[in-house]
Design a protein around this motif. Structure first.
Motif, PDB file in Angstrom:
ATOM      1  N   LEU A 104      -3.099  -4.563  -5.860  1.00 17.37           N
ATOM      2  CA  LEU A 104      -3.437  -3.367  -5.103  1.00 17.37           C
ATOM      3  C   LEU A 104      -3.252  -2.174  -6.039  1.00 17.37           C
ATOM      4  O   LEU A 104      -2.239  -2.076  -6.726  1.00 17.37           O
ATOM      5  N   SER A 130      -6.742   7.397  -3.207  1.00 16.65           N
ATOM      6  CA  SER A 130      -7.672   6.283  -3.162  1.00 16.65           C
ATOM      7  C   SER A 130      -6.887   4.992  -3.367  1.00 16.65           C
ATOM      8  O   SER A 130      -5.998   4.932  -4.216  1.00 16.65           O
ATOM      9  N   VAL A 131      -7.199   3.991  -2.551  1.00 11.96           N
ATOM     10  CA  VAL A 131      -6.520   2.700  -2.630  1.00 11.96           C
ATOM     11  C   VAL A 131      -7.574   1.605  -2.627  1.00 11.96           C
ATOM     12  O   VAL A 131      -8.548   1.668  -1.870  1.00 11.96           O
ATOM     13  N   THR A 132      -7.360   0.597  -3.460  1.00  9.65           N
ATOM     14  CA  THR A 132      -8.234  -0.573  -3.459  1.00  9.65           C
ATOM     15  C   THR A 132      -7.380  -1.798  -3.744  1.00  9.65           C
ATOM     16  O   THR A 132      -6.325  -1.701  -4.371  1.00  9.65           O
ATOM     17  N   HIS A 133      -7.819  -2.927  -3.224  1.00  7.69           N
ATOM     18  CA  HIS A 133      -7.091  -4.162  -3.533  1.00  7.69           C
ATOM     19  C   HIS A 133      -8.080  -5.310  -3.674  1.00  7.69           C
ATOM     20  O   HIS A 133      -9.158  -5.312  -3.088  1.00  7.69           O
ATOM     21  N   ASP A 134      -7.694  -6.246  -4.521  1.00  2.82           N
ATOM     22  CA  ASP A 134      -8.502  -7.419  -4.770  1.00  2.82           C
ATOM     23  C   ASP A 134      -7.549  -8.569  -5.028  1.00  2.82           C
ATOM     24  O   ASP A 134      -6.763  -8.519  -5.982  1.00  2.82           O
ATOM     25  N   LYS A 142      -8.489   6.769   6.453  1.00  8.45           N
ATOM     26  CA  LYS A 142      -8.262   6.999   5.029  1.00  8.45           C
ATOM     27  C   LYS A 142      -6.784   7.251   4.756  1.00  8.45           C
ATOM     28  O   LYS A 142      -6.101   7.869   5.574  1.00  8.45           O
ATOM     29  N   ARG A 167       0.838  -1.210   0.000  1.00 11.28           N
ATOM     30  CA  ARG A 167       0.000   0.000   0.000  1.00 11.28           C
ATOM     31  C   ARG A 167       0.868   1.253   0.000  1.00 11.28           C
ATOM     32  O   ARG A 167       0.657   2.170  -0.797  1.00 11.28           O
TER      33      ARG A 167
END
Length: 151
Positions: free
Chosen positions: A137, A129-133, A112, A78
Motif C-alpha cells: 500500500l 493519494s493512496v493506492t494498493h496492489d 477520498k 492505510r
C-alpha cells in the motif's frame, strides 16, 4: 513527452489547483503483511497499538470492521501509511510534536482520503493519494499553502 514539458504541465496543474505553494511532500510504502502480523498479536497489544495510531473516528471505524479481517488490516495499513507520509511532509519543527492519533484520515462525507485534526495551520492544505496492489500500500501527501496565506 519530454521531461521539461511534463514538469511544466505539473507546475501548471498545481498552480491551477487551490494549493499555491508546495511546502512538503511525503510518501510511505507499507508491506500489509507486516501490519497483519502486528494485529495478530495478543488482543491487549492490538488495542494499545490501534489506540496509539488511530484518531478517535478511525478507531470507531476500525472496531466496526474487525469481523472482516482483510478490510480491517487494510484500513489500519492505510491510516498508518497516510500518517507516515503526512509526517514526512511536515517541517522538522512540527515533526517533533507529531502524534498519529491527533490526525484523522477519514471523512464520512467523502470516499477520498483526507487529513484533518492535528495542528493544521491557517491556509494550509493537504492532498492525499493512496493506492494498493497485492501486499503493498502506497500513500502520498502534498502539503501546500494557499497563495493568499503565503504572501
Amino acid at each position: 513527452m519530454s521531461l521539461c514539458k511534463s514538469a511544466s504541465f505539473t507546475r501548471t496543474a498545481i498552480s491551477n489547483a487551490s494549493i499555491g505553494n508546495i511546502r512538503g511532500l511525503g510518501v510511505d510504502l507499507v508491506y500489509v503483511p507486516r501490519i497483519m502480523a502486528l494485529l495478530s498479536r495478543k488482543p491487549v497489544y492490538l488495542t494499545k497499538f490501534t489506540q496509539r495510531i488511530l484518531h478517535e473516528a478511525e478507531y470507531v471505524r476500525a472496531t466496526s470492521m474487525i469481523d472482516s479481517r482483510g478490510r480491517h488490516d487494510l484500513f489500519i495499513a492505510r491510516c498508518w501509511a497516510i500518517k507516515e507520509a503526512l509526517f514526512k511532509s511536515l517541517d522538522t519543527s512540527r515533526q517533533s510534536g507529531f502524534r498519529m492519533r491527533d490526525w484523522n484520515t477519514i471523512d464520512t462525507s467523502s470516499p477520498k482520503p483526507t487529513i484533518s485534526g492535528g495542528a493544521i495551520h491557517k491556509g494550509e492544505e493537504f492532498f492525499v493519494s493512496v493506492t494498493h496492489d497485492g501486499e503493498y500500500l502506497l500513500a502520498a501527501v502534498i502539503r501546500g499553502q494557499s497563495d493568499q496565506m503565503s504572501q
